[in-house]
Each structure stands twice: as C-alpha cells, then as structure tokens.
Design a protein around this motif. Structure first.
Motif, mmCIF file in Angstrom:
data_model
loop_
_atom_site.group_PDB
_atom_site.id
_atom_site.type_symbol
_atom_site.label_atom_id
_atom_site.label_comp_id
_atom_site.label_asym_id
_atom_site.label_seq_id
_atom_site.Cartn_x
_atom_site.Cartn_y
_atom_site.Cartn_z
ATOM 1 N N PRO A 74 0.750 -1.368 -0.076
ATOM 2 C CA PRO A 74 -0.038 0.116 -0.026
ATOM 3 C C PRO A 74 0.745 1.278 -0.070
ATOM 4 C CG PRO A 74 -0.098 -1.001 2.329
ATOM 5 C CD PRO A 74 0.723 -1.854 1.095
ATOM 6 N N ASP A 75 2.012 1.237 0.363
ATOM 7 C CA ASP A 75 3.044 2.415 0.382
ATOM 8 C C ASP A 75 3.936 2.677 -0.983
ATOM 9 O OD1 ASP A 75 4.405 0.085 0.762
ATOM 10 O OD2 ASP A 75 5.690 0.842 2.097
ATOM 11 N N LEU A 76 3.511 1.895 -2.104
ATOM 12 C CA LEU A 76 4.297 1.609 -3.342
ATOM 13 C C LEU A 76 3.186 1.984 -4.368
ATOM 14 C CD1 LEU A 76 6.766 -0.997 -3.307
ATOM 15 C CD2 LEU A 76 7.283 1.356 -2.644
ATOM 16 N N VAL A 77 3.282 2.699 -5.476
ATOM 17 C CA VAL A 77 2.706 2.846 -6.554
ATOM 18 C C VAL A 77 3.412 2.564 -7.713
ATOM 19 C CG1 VAL A 77 1.448 4.739 -7.995
ATOM 20 C CG2 VAL A 77 1.496 4.905 -5.530
ATOM 21 N N LEU A 78 2.827 1.472 -8.452
ATOM 22 C CA LEU A 78 3.430 0.974 -9.581
ATOM 23 C C LEU A 78 2.818 1.384 -10.913
ATOM 24 C CD1 LEU A 78 5.424 -1.359 -10.382
ATOM 25 C CD2 LEU A 78 3.605 -2.751 -10.369
ATOM 26 N N VAL A 102 -0.582 -2.528 -12.634
ATOM 27 C CA VAL A 102 0.063 -1.273 -12.836
ATOM 28 C C VAL A 102 -0.924 -0.318 -13.206
ATOM 29 C CG1 VAL A 102 1.993 -2.451 -13.765
ATOM 30 C CG2 VAL A 102 0.423 -1.624 -15.374
ATOM 31 N N ASP A 103 -0.833 1.012 -12.702
ATOM 32 C CA ASP A 103 -1.658 2.263 -12.801
ATOM 33 C C ASP A 103 -1.327 2.865 -14.205
ATOM 34 O OD1 ASP A 103 -3.198 4.490 -12.869
ATOM 35 O OD2 ASP A 103 -2.779 4.938 -10.902
ATOM 36 N N THR A 104 -1.685 2.430 -15.163
ATOM 37 C CA THR A 104 -1.325 3.211 -16.303
ATOM 38 C C THR A 104 -1.726 4.590 -16.477
ATOM 39 O OG1 THR A 104 -3.137 2.102 -17.408
ATOM 40 C CG2 THR A 104 -1.325 0.802 -17.687
ATOM 41 N N GLU A 105 -2.661 5.184 -15.650
ATOM 42 C CA GLU A 105 -3.089 6.483 -15.632
ATOM 43 C C GLU A 105 -2.118 7.418 -15.701
ATOM 44 O OE1 GLU A 105 -6.536 6.990 -13.246
ATOM 45 O OE2 GLU A 105 -7.869 5.925 -14.660
ATOM 46 N N ILE A 106 -1.195 7.023 -14.797
ATOM 47 C CA ILE A 106 0.032 7.650 -14.145
ATOM 48 C C ILE A 106 1.425 7.430 -15.133
ATOM 49 C CG2 ILE A 106 -0.865 8.205 -12.041
ATOM 50 C CD1 ILE A 106 0.856 6.309 -10.992
ATOM 51 N N GLY A 107 1.087 6.649 -16.057
ATOM 52 C CA GLY A 107 2.376 6.199 -16.644
ATOM 53 C C GLY A 107 2.691 7.056 -17.798
ATOM 54 N N LEU A 119 10.176 11.104 -20.387
ATOM 55 C CA LEU A 119 9.162 10.344 -19.962
ATOM 56 C C LEU A 119 8.970 10.131 -18.369
ATOM 57 C CD1 LEU A 119 8.753 7.552 -22.664
ATOM 58 C CD2 LEU A 119 7.455 9.715 -22.406
ATOM 59 N N VAL A 120 10.059 9.955 -17.877
ATOM 60 C CA VAL A 120 10.233 9.835 -16.198
ATOM 61 C C VAL A 120 9.475 11.272 -15.573
ATOM 62 C CG1 VAL A 120 11.634 10.032 -14.055
ATOM 63 C CG2 VAL A 120 12.295 8.601 -16.122
ATOM 64 N N ALA A 121 9.711 12.403 -16.263
ATOM 65 C CA ALA A 121 9.070 13.612 -15.584
ATOM 66 C C ALA A 121 7.394 13.732 -16.024
ATOM 67 C CB ALA A 121 9.581 14.734 -16.310
ATOM 68 N N VAL A 122 7.218 13.176 -17.143
ATOM 69 C CA VAL A 122 5.700 12.905 -17.411
ATOM 70 C C VAL A 122 5.118 12.098 -16.224
ATOM 71 C CG1 VAL A 122 3.781 12.104 -19.151
ATOM 72 C CG2 VAL A 122 6.201 13.327 -19.751
ATOM 73 N N ALA A 123 5.705 10.848 -16.075
ATOM 74 C CA ALA A 123 4.780 10.052 -15.026
ATOM 75 C C ALA A 123 4.835 10.745 -13.724
ATOM 76 C CB ALA A 123 5.624 8.666 -15.045
ATOM 77 N N GLN A 128 1.970 12.912 -9.169
ATOM 78 C CA GLN A 128 1.718 14.186 -8.066
ATOM 79 C C GLN A 128 0.238 14.475 -8.228
ATOM 80 O OE1 GLN A 128 4.444 17.388 -8.493
ATOM 81 N NE2 GLN A 128 3.151 18.600 -7.495
ATOM 82 N N ALA A 129 -0.501 14.697 -9.383
ATOM 83 C CA ALA A 129 -1.685 15.135 -9.744
ATOM 84 C C ALA A 129 -2.541 14.129 -9.088
ATOM 85 C CB ALA A 129 -1.970 15.193 -11.208
ATOM 86 N N LYS A 130 -2.265 12.787 -9.021
ATOM 87 C CA LYS A 130 -3.283 11.879 -8.546
ATOM 88 C C LYS A 130 -3.187 11.565 -7.326
ATOM 89 C CE LYS A 130 -5.157 7.294 -9.403
ATOM 90 N NZ LYS A 130 -5.066 5.939 -10.498
ATOM 91 N N HIS A 131 -1.935 11.539 -6.590
ATOM 92 C CA HIS A 131 -1.795 11.174 -5.169
ATOM 93 C C HIS A 131 -1.592 12.489 -4.468
ATOM 94 C CE1 HIS A 131 -1.911 6.870 -6.150
ATOM 95 N NE2 HIS A 131 -1.212 7.263 -7.235
ATOM 96 N N GLY A 132 -1.232 13.488 -5.050
ATOM 97 C CA GLY A 132 -0.814 14.805 -3.992
ATOM 98 C C GLY A 132 0.398 14.819 -3.402
ATOM 99 N N THR A 133 1.428 14.013 -3.805
ATOM 100 C CA THR A 133 3.020 13.718 -3.582
ATOM 101 C C THR A 133 3.783 14.390 -4.501
ATOM 102 O OG1 THR A 133 2.114 12.133 -2.110
ATOM 103 C CG2 THR A 133 4.574 12.391 -2.602
ATOM 104 N N ILE A 134 4.818 15.064 -4.311
ATOM 105 C CA ILE A 134 5.734 15.518 -5.252
ATOM 106 C C ILE A 134 6.760 14.389 -5.375
ATOM 107 C CG2 ILE A 134 7.746 17.151 -5.805
ATOM 108 C CD1 ILE A 134 6.156 19.175 -4.087
ATOM 109 N N PHE A 135 6.805 13.827 -6.778
ATOM 110 C CA PHE A 135 7.814 12.711 -7.277
ATOM 111 C C PHE A 135 8.868 13.474 -7.712
ATOM 112 C CE2 PHE A 135 3.792 10.682 -6.746
ATOM 113 C CZ PHE A 135 3.914 9.573 -5.981
#
Length: 203
Positions: A74-78, A102-107, A119-123, A128-135
């Motif tokens: 639960p503490d990881l997003v794939l 896998v969550d392809t919406e944030i891929g 592409l890393v920055a895109v993901a 961030q938009a979905k989970h409210g956390t800065i990656f």
C-alpha cells in the motif's frame, strides 16, 4: 488500486547506491516517510519463445511475482514508463492480464513524448496530480534490464534498479551507472530491499 497512505512512501516508479551485492537474508531497512515511485518495465519482460509459426511471447522469470508483490504494497505505486506507444503497451499488458497490477493512468509512453528521457518527468507529474505527492529523484525508482532503461532513469530523474535478465550483461549495467544490480526478479525480498535502499540514500 490502493492509494498511498498519507505519510508513507509510495512507488510511480530516485538515488545512487554503491554498486554492492544485495544479500537475500538481510532484513529490509525501516521504511522512511515520503512516497517512492516504481516502474517495472513490463514490456522488457516479454520474451520470444523458440517455437515457429506463429512466434509467441512469455514473461521473464519472476516478473509476475514481482509485479504482484509491489502492487500489494500500500506504500508503493506501480506504473509503466516505456518507449512503446500507449496502445501497444496496453496490448502487451493485456496479453498476460497484467493491467490490474500497474496504474497506466500515471504512466508515460512514446505517445506522450518521443524523447524517452522526458518520460520519467511525465509520469512523475501525473502521479503527483493523482496522489498529491511530489515525485522527484528522491522517491522515484526505475526497474529495467537494458542500457536504455538505466539511461532513462539516471538522466530522466530517477534511481535505477537494473536486472540482469540476460539481455544485458551485469558488467555492462554496472558500468552504465545502475544504482543496484539484481541477477533476477525471482527473489521478491531482494527486490523490495533494493527499492528501499535507493530511496533511503536519497532522503
């Protein structure tokens, strides 16, 4: 898909760790706050089988178990970051019924930007938009088995856990700058230790 619990670290799939050998029986390090993102290169684990007419594909050894174990945290997003067009990537996932892991919406895909390093920055932005956390590089990990995967992570803004699946030799992956090297995905505990180790060094 489970959402990251506030205050715990998650995976849209950064840190350079020493090039050391991970020991399977070493206990996992304590979890640190702040989400971590993890990309498992699913398309990289598709392997042609030596059977003629028509060619078939198979998952790399340990890939399915690795996906499940990371997804169940639960503490990881794939998610997926790949040089494939999104439609092609989704088709590859569907062949092995992997879409639920896998969550392809944030891929990020070639259809988003043909420059793979972007592409890393895109993901990260989508996560961030979905989970409210800065990656950032401090909580983003790329898992792959090719020189291109290593380059994408290091130059794109993530740590890299490289898997010597046979496509690229261990020494080549090490010289390319991979933060952690794994010989296989079969040892799930070793994979989780690798993810945690690169994130810890970035904090």
């Amino acid at each position: 898909m489970k959402s990251p619990t506030p205050g715990r670290w998650a995976s849209p799939c950064g840190s350079r760790t020493p090039k050391s050998t991970l020991t399977p029986d070493r206990p996992l390090p304590p979890r640190q706050p702040g989400p971590t993102a993890c990309r498992l290169t699913v398309s990289r684990w598709l392997r042609p089988l030596p059977t003629p007419h028509p060619p078939q594909a198979s998952l790399g050894i340990g890939a399915m178990e690795a996906l499940r174990s990371v997804h169940d945290r639960p503490d990881l997003v794939l998610t997926v970051v790949t040089g494939n067009l999104k439609l092609n990537a989704l088709l590859k996932l569907a062949v092995f019924d992997l879409g639920g892991y896998v969550d392809t919406e944030i891929g990020a895909f070639a259809s988003d930007d043909q420059h793979r390093l972007a592409l890393v920055a895109v993901a990260q932005k989508r996560a961030q938009a979905k989970h409210g956390t800065i990656f950032t590089r401090s909580n983003t990990v790329i898992i792959g088995d090719s020189l291109e995967d290593v380059r994408t992570g290091l130059e794109g803004g993530a740590a890299v856990v490289a898997v010597a699946s046979g496509k690229t030799q261990v020494t080549t992956l090490r010289e390319a700058g991979a933060d952690v090297l794994l010989g296989t995905l079969e040892n799930v505990q070793e994979l989780h230790y690798a993810i945690a180790s690169v994130v810890q060094l970035r904090l």
